[in-house]
Design an enzyme around this catalytic site. Structure first.
Site, short mmCIF file in Angstrom:
data_model
loop_
_atom_site.label_atom_id
_atom_site.label_comp_id
_atom_site.label_asym_id
_atom_site.label_seq_id
_atom_site.Cartn_x
_atom_site.Cartn_y
_atom_site.Cartn_z
N LYS A 177 -7.53 67.09 -25.42
CA LYS A 177 -7.12 67.69 -26.68
C LYS A 177 -7.85 69.00 -26.91
O LYS A 177 -9.08 69.07 -26.80
CB LYS A 177 -7.41 66.71 -27.83
CG LYS A 177 -6.95 67.18 -29.19
CD LYS A 177 -7.27 66.13 -30.24
CE LYS A 177 -6.77 66.52 -31.62
NZ LYS A 177 -7.09 65.50 -32.63
N GLU A 234 -2.89 57.03 -29.31
CA GLU A 234 -4.32 57.38 -29.33
C GLU A 234 -5.12 56.16 -29.80
O GLU A 234 -4.66 55.39 -30.64
CB GLU A 234 -4.52 58.55 -30.31
CG GLU A 234 -5.94 59.06 -30.41
CD GLU A 234 -6.08 60.13 -31.48
OE1 GLU A 234 -7.04 60.91 -31.43
OE2 GLU A 234 -5.22 60.17 -32.39
N CYS A 245 -2.39 63.91 -31.30
CA CYS A 245 -2.56 63.89 -32.76
C CYS A 245 -2.26 65.22 -33.43
O CYS A 245 -1.12 65.66 -33.53
CB CYS A 245 -3.98 63.40 -33.09
SG CYS A 245 -4.33 63.22 -34.84
#
Length: 511
Positions: free
Chosen positions: A339, A280, A384
């Site tokens: 995400k 990321e 994440c």
């Protein structure tokens, strides 16, 4: 004598008792990764339990639970302060409140076992009620804002090396929340006389024996060959990520590391397709809109697909997707995953805030998906924070052959934060029976097989390339079939057993 003296502190009430509860909670946090000093839990939880039982009323018992939770979560999340320090010129006033502020929101959940255990008779009914209600309250953290199930006590068993491999194997059956339940139960059972201690020792022996057996065997599904993975860790500090002053140099560095990694893969893992993974925040721009950059990445990868993170514009002003993109060997974008589980206070402002903390908010994507791409295979992409959700990392009905999460833990410095995050990936591998690739900007990056055994890792704060053949998947685990229903039903069974114990107790008194 020492234990009696310690137990007398909270019974006295006042500021001494309050400070003792805070310190006791902080001591319990020593059991969390990366220290994983779980032998401290019988002392910390045992003293907390005795203090709650000895409290003169429900109000003080609830206060002890809240203060213990404040100490535990503040110590376990101390590293959140590092994220504020990266933008201290804007948010200097938040620094003292970062970790305590988050702890303030979730500490009340510890009041639940502190109060409920007092509703049943002392002894095993009370122990069962405490363990069951602790676990249920802890599991409820997935409903806080977008969810915050960070640092369940079961993660204390993730000791580095072979011992941790043994200890976490039951997660394939009961998940990390089941580990939490049994760990809390064992921590209190050792105080229940000789029989309790012997029972814990015997169960620990069976636990380790079965874990050692399972960790020592492989059960990879036939015909499932995963690619070789080239993990690229560029080691870019968060100040550099935010500043973008040296963005061109950072991009060139990632290209050079990619070319090196692909050459290493051809030499070390010949005959197996390679896939390159960037973390990321690795690309300092909007990859979807910059074709020249995609072509440069494809050229550096020399025919290998590249999976990498990039921001993506969403409808509206200052609104973005935090995305993971798959680049084909010719440089076009084959797939995009946005995400869907966002970090509260980090990617969006929760409703609890009366002001805007963030200059721009991230928009959540529609949910988990599974890609099936040439040379990559069936992979479950995540960004994440999403890896921390036990039972929530695989798209329903779309089981992949491996799981990938990309992250940028440079926010948190060389602290416990990146290690705690990485530990969640190890447990997800065991729970789901799937290998996990965890790629980080500054580290630690790692690859785990389907039983949570480490295949390889990088060091924190180093520019590094990691090349490993990715092990294959295993059959669905029991936990993968039923998910968090298993620890939830186990916890409810303990609560029910405690209530039955109370019924027998009251019936015996009435006779």
């Amino acid at each position: 004598m020492v234990v009696k003296a310690l137990c007398s502190l909270p019974q006295q009430g006042g500021w001494r008792g309050a400070v003792f509860m805070l310190v006791l909670g902080a001591v319990a946090a020593l059991a969390l990764p990366p220290l994983c000093f779980f032998p401290i839990l019988p002392l910390a939880l045992g003293l907390f339990y005795k203090a709650v039982c000895a409290a003169p009323g429900h109000r003080q018992a609830a206060l002890w639970g809240f203060l213990f939770g404040m100490g535990y979560h503040t110590a376990g999340l101390y590293w959140l302060t590092n994220a504020i320090l990266t933008r201290v010129h804007e948010f200097w006033w938040v620094v003292p409140f970062a970790a305590p502020g988050v702890a303030l929101l979730i500490a009340p959940l510890v009041m639940v076992p502190a109060l409920l255990c007092r509703s049943v008779p002392p002894g095993w009914p009370r122990v069962a009620m405490f363990a069951g209600s602790w676990t249920l309250a802890d599991m409820a953290r997935v409903f806080y804002f977008s969810g915050f199930p960070w640092n369940p006590l079961g993660s204390a068993l993730e000791v580095p090396g072979w011992l941790g491999d043994w200890l976490i194997q039951p997660a394939a059956l009961i998940g990390v929340d089941g580990l939490t339940l049994l760990l809390v139960l064992a921590s209190l059972a050792v105080w229940q006389g000789r029989r309790g201690l012997l029972a814990v020792v015997a169960c620990a022996g069976l636990w380790c024996g079965w874990g050692a057996w399972r960790a020592g065997h492989e059960a990879v599904l036939p015909g499932h060959v995963n690619p070789a993975v080239v993990v690229v860790q560029g080691n870019v500090t968060e100040y550099e990520v935010l500043g973008r002053d040296d963005a061109v140099s950072q991009f060139r560095s990632y290209l050079e590391l990619t070319a090196q990694g692909v050459r290493d893969a051809q030499r070390l893992v010949p005959g197996r397709p390679a896939v390159v993974v960037w973390p990321e925040s690795a690309f300092p721009g909007l990859l979807e809109e910059e074709g020249w950059a995609r072509q440069a990445i494809a050229a550096a990868a020399s025919g290998a697909p590249v999976l990498l993170g990039s921001d993506r514009r969403a409808a509206g002003v200052d609104r973005w997707y935090n995305s993971l993109m798959a680049l084909a060997p010719d440089g076009h974008i084959e797939a995009i995953y946005d995400k869907s589980r966002l970090v509260p206070f980090g990617e969006y402002d929760p409703w609890i805030l009366p002001f805007h903390l963030l200059p721009a908010e991230v928009v959540p994507g529609p949910g988990l998906i599974t890609w099936n791409l040439p040379q990559v295979g069936r992979v479950g992409p995540m960004v994440c924070y999403e890896i921390v959700f036990s039972g929530g990392v695989v798209a329903p009905g779309q089981r992949p052959d491996w799981l990938l999460t990309i992250s940028n833990d440079a926010w948190y410095g060389n602290s416990a934060g990146p290690r705690q995050h990485l530990a969640t990936g190890r447990l997800r591998a065991v729970e789901e029976g799937l290998p996990v690739v965890f790629v980080n900007n500054r580290g630690v990056s790692a690859i785990y097989d389907a039983r949570g055994r480490e295949v390889g890792r990088t060091e924190w704060g180093r520019e590094q390339v990691l090349v490993r053949p990715l092990p294959g998947p295993e059959a669905k685990t029991f936990f993968a079939l039923l998910g968090r229903w298993i620890p939830a039903l186990m916890s409810l069974l303990f609560v029910g057993a405690a209530l039955v114990g109370r019924w027998f107790y009251e019936k015996g008194r009435s006779v």
